[in-house]
Design a protein around this motif. Structure first.
Motif, PDB file in Angstrom:
ATOM      1  N   ASP A   1       0.832  -1.194   0.000  1.00  0.00           N
ATOM      2  CA  ASP A   1       0.000   0.000   0.000  1.00  0.00           C
ATOM      3  C   ASP A   1       0.865   1.242   0.000  1.00  0.00           C
ATOM      4  OD1 ASP A   1      -2.284   1.463  -0.021  1.00  0.00           O
ATOM      5  OD2 ASP A   1      -2.847   1.056   2.047  1.00  0.00           O
TER       6      ASP A   1
ATOM      7  N   CYS B   1      -4.450   6.219   3.949  1.00  0.00           N
ATOM      8  CA  CYS B   1      -4.101   5.144   3.015  1.00  0.00           C
ATOM      9  C   CYS B   1      -5.392   4.448   2.592  1.00  0.00           C
ATOM     10  CB  CYS B   1      -3.111   4.164   3.633  1.00  0.00           C
ATOM     11  SG  CYS B   1      -3.769   3.199   4.969  1.00  0.00           S
TER      12      CYS B   1
ATOM     13  N   TRP C   1      -7.566  -1.352   4.354  1.00  0.00           N
ATOM     14  CA  TRP C   1      -7.042  -2.710   4.324  1.00  0.00           C
ATOM     15  C   TRP C   1      -8.152  -3.733   4.552  1.00  0.00           C
ATOM     16  CZ3 TRP C   1      -2.858  -0.801   8.138  1.00  0.00           C
ATOM     17  CH2 TRP C   1      -1.915  -0.059   7.442  1.00  0.00           C
TER      18      TRP C   1
ATOM     19  N   ASN D   1      -8.458   5.998  -4.225  1.00  0.00           N
ATOM     20  CA  ASN D   1      -7.176   5.317  -4.117  1.00  0.00           C
ATOM     21  C   ASN D   1      -6.335   5.685  -5.333  1.00  0.00           C
ATOM     22  OD1 ASN D   1      -5.061   3.704  -3.556  1.00  0.00           O
ATOM     23  ND2 ASN D   1      -6.166   1.767  -3.755  1.00  0.00           N
TER      24      ASN D   1
END
Length: 127
Positions: A34, A45, A48, A112
């Motif tokens: 990542d 981020c 997950w 993202n």
């Protein structure tokens, strides 16, 4: 000095928070590779736990905002000691407008951005 905090330091802090960042490529132990975003500490981020999500680390985000605020506070107060700062209405409106527009910038970017930043050999490890 109080008027400078609201008129200059706060919008410059928000503008810096959005535009000054560092990317870090990480390999979490129980998650896929990542990219972390943020400076001086990474605070954002991709999620997950599920796809197409973004996770934010609040303590790191607050620390980053505090660092930017202290930086601009010292810089503006140093300049204010040399030259008396009295920003006009147009400058105040322009700095707040730029700060608000820069806060809207992450809303129009993809959740993202690493899906567009995949050069061969960095993130595409599986062939």
């Amino acid at each position: 000095m109080k008027h400078l905090i609201l008129k200059l330091i706060l919008p410059l802090t928000l503008f810096s928070f959005v535009l000054i960042t560092k990317w870090a490529y990480v390999l979490p132990e129980d998650a896929p590779a990542d990219m972390l975003f943020g400076f001086p500490l990474p605070y954002r981020c991709s999620g997950w736990h599920t796809s197409l999500s973004t996770q934010f680390f609040i303590a790191e985000m607050v620390f980053d905002l505090l660092v930017y605020f202290v930086f601009w506070l010292f810089l503006i107060s140093f300049i204010n000691r040399l030259v008396s700062l009295k920003p006009g209405r147009a400058i105040v409106v322009a700095t707040w407008l730029i700060a608000v527009l820069s806060l809207c910038l992450p809303l129009i970017m993809p959740p993202n951005p690493t899906m567009y930043l995949k050069p061969e050999g960095i993130l595409n490890t599986a062939k």
